[in-house]
Structure formats: C-alpha cells, structure tokens
Design an enzyme around this catalytic site. Structure first.
Site, PDB file in Angstrom:
ATOM      1  N   ASN A 148       0.804  -1.230   0.000  1.00  0.00           N
ATOM      2  CA  ASN A 148       0.000   0.000   0.000  1.00  0.00           C
ATOM      3  C   ASN A 148       0.837   1.280   0.000  1.00  0.00           C
ATOM      4  OD1 ASN A 148      -2.422   1.819   0.932  1.00  0.00           O
ATOM      5  ND2 ASN A 148      -0.873   2.027   2.530  1.00  0.00           N
ATOM      6  N   TYR A 157       3.724   8.784 -11.598  1.00  0.00           N
ATOM      7  CA  TYR A 157       2.799   8.002 -10.755  1.00  0.00           C
ATOM      8  C   TYR A 157       1.970   7.032 -11.620  1.00  0.00           C
ATOM      9  CZ  TYR A 157      -0.787   7.515  -7.022  1.00  0.00           C
ATOM     10  OH  TYR A 157      -1.665   7.053  -6.068  1.00  0.00           O
TER      11      TYR A 157
HETATM   12  P1  NDP Z   1      -0.904   8.768   2.720  1.00  0.00           P
HETATM   13  O1  NDP Z   1       0.019   9.817   2.198  1.00  0.00           O
HETATM   14  O2  NDP Z   1      -2.072   9.158   3.537  1.00  0.00           O
HETATM   15  O3  NDP Z   1      -0.063   7.682   3.538  1.00  0.00           O
HETATM   16  C1  NDP Z   1       1.074   7.130   2.958  1.00  0.00           C
HETATM   17  C2  NDP Z   1       1.567   5.968   3.793  1.00  0.00           C
HETATM   18  O4  NDP Z   1       2.674   5.368   3.091  1.00  0.00           O
HETATM   19  C3  NDP Z   1       2.105   6.399   5.145  1.00  0.00           C
HETATM   20  O5  NDP Z   1       1.832   5.359   6.061  1.00  0.00           O
HETATM   21  C4  NDP Z   1       3.606   6.527   4.902  1.00  0.00           C
HETATM   22  O6  NDP Z   1       4.410   6.312   6.060  1.00  0.00           O
HETATM   23  C5  NDP Z   1       3.815   5.380   3.930  1.00  0.00           C
HETATM   24  N1  NDP Z   1       5.017   5.551   3.107  1.00  0.00           N
HETATM   25  C6  NDP Z   1       5.288   6.524   2.211  1.00  0.00           C
HETATM   26  N2  NDP Z   1       6.514   6.335   1.678  1.00  0.00           N
HETATM   27  C7  NDP Z   1       7.019   5.219   2.278  1.00  0.00           C
HETATM   28  C8  NDP Z   1       8.234   4.514   2.184  1.00  0.00           C
HETATM   29  N3  NDP Z   1       9.209   4.905   1.345  1.00  0.00           N
HETATM   30  N4  NDP Z   1       8.420   3.412   2.950  1.00  0.00           N
HETATM   31  C9  NDP Z   1       7.451   2.997   3.807  1.00  0.00           C
HETATM   32  N5  NDP Z   1       6.271   3.620   3.937  1.00  0.00           N
HETATM   33  C10 NDP Z   1       6.060   4.714   3.197  1.00  0.00           C
HETATM   34  O7  NDP Z   1      -1.359   7.950   1.420  1.00  0.00           O
HETATM   35  P2  NDP Z   1      -2.761   7.253   1.070  1.00  0.00           P
HETATM   36  O8  NDP Z   1      -3.259   6.501   2.219  1.00  0.00           O
HETATM   37  O9  NDP Z   1      -3.621   8.249   0.412  1.00  0.00           O
HETATM   38  O10 NDP Z   1      -2.286   6.253  -0.085  1.00  0.00           O
HETATM   39  C11 NDP Z   1      -2.059   4.875   0.142  1.00  0.00           C
HETATM   40  C12 NDP Z   1      -1.907   4.182  -1.201  1.00  0.00           C
HETATM   41  O11 NDP Z   1      -3.075   4.389  -1.974  1.00  0.00           O
HETATM   42  C13 NDP Z   1      -0.751   4.723  -2.031  1.00  0.00           C
HETATM   43  O12 NDP Z   1      -0.137   3.665  -2.735  1.00  0.00           O
HETATM   44  C14 NDP Z   1      -1.432   5.648  -3.008  1.00  0.00           C
HETATM   45  O13 NDP Z   1      -0.693   5.807  -4.190  1.00  0.00           O
HETATM   46  C15 NDP Z   1      -2.742   4.918  -3.236  1.00  0.00           C
HETATM   47  N6  NDP Z   1      -3.819   5.762  -3.727  1.00  0.00           N
HETATM   48  C16 NDP Z   1      -4.315   6.802  -2.954  1.00  0.00           C
HETATM   49  C17 NDP Z   1      -5.351   7.580  -3.434  1.00  0.00           C
HETATM   50  C18 NDP Z   1      -5.953   8.699  -2.658  1.00  0.00           C
HETATM   51  O14 NDP Z   1      -6.807   9.408  -3.221  1.00  0.00           O
HETATM   52  N7  NDP Z   1      -5.593   8.936  -1.428  1.00  0.00           N
HETATM   53  C19 NDP Z   1      -5.910   7.322  -4.772  1.00  0.00           C
HETATM   54  C20 NDP Z   1      -5.333   6.241  -5.463  1.00  0.00           C
HETATM   55  C21 NDP Z   1      -4.332   5.483  -4.952  1.00  0.00           C
HETATM   56  P3  NDP Z   1       4.863   7.540   7.034  1.00  0.00           P
HETATM   57  O15 NDP Z   1       3.640   7.850   7.866  1.00  0.00           O
HETATM   58  O16 NDP Z   1       5.993   7.012   7.832  1.00  0.00           O
HETATM   59  O17 NDP Z   1       5.222   8.680   6.135  1.00  0.00           O
END
Ligand code: NDP
Length: 242
Positions: free
Chosen positions: A88, A153
């Site tokens: 995720n 992306y």
């Molecule tokens: P958020 O920005 O709310 O959360 C991102 C999460 O990913 C956090 O837990 C963060 O950890 C973690 N993360 C980021 N980079 C890394 C890394 N290098 N290693 C480990 N953990 C990492 O994102 P969303 O919940 O919105 O998105 C989750 C997924 O859903 C993503 O893949 C996104 O592309 C996808 N998505 C989201 C959409 C949306 O509208 N929100 C739409 C379509 C897809 P930390 O807290 O430590 O930074």
C-alpha cells in the site's frame, strides 16, 4: 493466528486496512517509513478493539532496508509466516513531464513500483511453501487511465497492475492470489492539497471516498470467499472511471 503485513500502515488507506484486517483476526505488521507516532496510534487503535500487531518500519524504496527488516522478523518468528501482504505504501510528486526533476521520477517509481518487487519477493516463497497466500496491491485510477501531471505516478501504478496480472498466473496453482485495488480520490493526507469541492463535480458519487471503503475491498480480497479471484483490478472510485 494469521499474519498480515501492510506497507504504509501508519496513515490513510493503509491505516484503515490495518484496522480492518485486525478486526478479521489478523495479527498485523504495521510498516511505515518515519512517522512512528502515527504508526503507534494505528497499533493502539487495533489493541483498543482487542486486536494485536506490531510496528515493522522500513523504507519500501530501499531494497536493503526491506531485506534486513523482514529477515529479522522471520528470525524472531521462525515458526510463523506472513500469509497476507498488502502493498500500500506510496507517494505522489506531480509535475508536467517537461518540468519533471530526476528525483520526482525516480522516487515515485522506487516507492510505488520497485517496492512491489522487493517486498513481495521476500514473502512469496513462504506463501508458496505453505500453499496459501493473499497479495493485494493498492494501485490507482491514475494507473488505469493515466492522469496529466502524473506520468511518474501513472507509470508506476500501471507497472504494478501489469505485475499483478503476471504474478497471479505464476502463483495461482499454490492457492496464492494476487489482486489490485484501484482507488479514485480518497480523503487522506495524500489528497489534502486537492480541491475536493471542484473535483467532486466529476465524480458520479459526488464525493471523495473514505479509506475504510478501500479497506473493505481489501478485506474481501483477503477473505476465503475470494479464493477464486486472482489477477483482478477492482476500482473503488465512486463511478469515476468508465
Ligand atoms: P498517505 O500519504 O495518507 O499515507 C502514505 C503511507 O505510506 C504512510 O503510512 C507513509 O508512512 C507510507 N510511506 C510513504 N513512503 C514510504 C516509504 N518509502 N516506505 C514505507 N512507507 C512509506 O497515502 P494514502 O493513504 O492516500 O495512499 C495509500 C496508497 O493508496 C498509495 O499507494 C497511493 O498511491 C494509493 N492511492 C491513494 C489515493 C488517494 O486518493 N488517497 C488514490 C489512489 C491510490 P509515514 O507515515 O511514515 O510517512
């Protein structure tokens, strides 16, 4: 006890997935990169509902970090295996391609696409040996239709969609399913900078989705009832993509 690893479980969609899987009885390994306070918050919410889990921080864009963290967990838990993996964790760094910096391209590809390979490779063998596993990849509407300003992306997510379909065929005989969930606009930190009022006009459901609505689909794909679904991409987008 069944074990599930959710990357990016500290916030947003990943957090909702952790809570839902814990409700389904999984011991949840909560991965995150740096936000320990938020990851601990996810864990305390799980425990408040009588679930259990632990934090497993590593940077999904760094193969050596992934290997080290997962190897350590396996050494400390030699009699267990992780049967559910939710890839995720993700980031976006939007820019028009002519203006896109090298880092905007590589960091998005490393975090969203290369992470799929490096994390999944560490866990797939155990799933094959145990003849059971569930891999769910969180992709995006952007990877299905392409969105301007997101060539990095869209490329990463489209790459994961292709990999999902290929790996599903590799692992199906051993009762390991591989599917993807493609959210549209979901209310999380990632979409905080977007103008919901403006954008919701093009969404048939007329609103952004909730992380829990994505988590419900992940939980379905992880359930025994979804044993015959593999190589699929399920959209959770309020009717946006048709
Ligand atoms: P958020 O920005 O709310 O959360 C991102 C999460 O990913 C956090 O837990 C963060 O950890 C973690 N993360 C980021 N980079 C890394 C890394 N290098 N290693 C480990 N953990 C990492 O994102 P969303 O919940 O919105 O998105 C989750 C997924 O859903 C993503 O893949 C996104 O592309 C996808 N998505 C989201 C959409 C949306 O509208 N929100 C739409 C379509 C897809 P930390 O807290 O430590 O930074």
């Amino acid at each position: 006890m069944k074990y599930a690893l959710v990357t990016g479980g500290s916030r947003g969609i990943g957090k909702a997935v952790c809570l839902e899987l814990a409700k389904q009885g999984f011991y949840v390994l909560i991965n995150y990169k740096s936000n320990t306070a938020e990851a601990e918050n996810t864990l305390s919410l799980i425990k408040a509902e009588n679930g259990n889990g632990e934090l497993l921080p590593f940077d999904v864009s760094k193969s050596e970090d992934i290997k080290a963290a997962i190897a350590k967990w396996k050494t400390n838990n030699a009699d267990k295996y992780i049967s559910v993996l939710v890839n995720n964790a993700g980031i976006r760094k939007d820019n028009l391609l002519p203006m896109m910096a090298d880092d905007e391209w590589t960091s998005v590809i490393d975090t969203n696409l290369h992470s799929f390979f490096h994390v999944t490779r560490q866990l797939a063998t155990d799933m094959l040996i145990n003849k059971y596993g569930r891999i769910v990849n969180i992709v995006s509407l952007s990877g299905l239709k392409g969105l301007p300003g997101q060539t990095n992306y869209s490329a990463a997510k489209a790459g994961v969609i292709g990999a999902t379909k290929a790996l599903a065929q590799e692992l199906a005989k051993k009762k390991v399913t591989v599917n993807a969930v493609a959210p549209g606009f979901i209310k999380t930190d990632m979409t905080e900078d977007l103008d919901e009022k403006e954008l919701k006009r093009m969404i048939p459901a007329n609103r952004f989705g909730k992380p829990e609505e994505v988590a419900a689909t992940v939980a379905f794909l992880v359930s025994d009832g979804a044993a015959y679904i593999t190589g699929e991409v399920i959209s959770v987008n309020g009717g946006l993509y048709t």
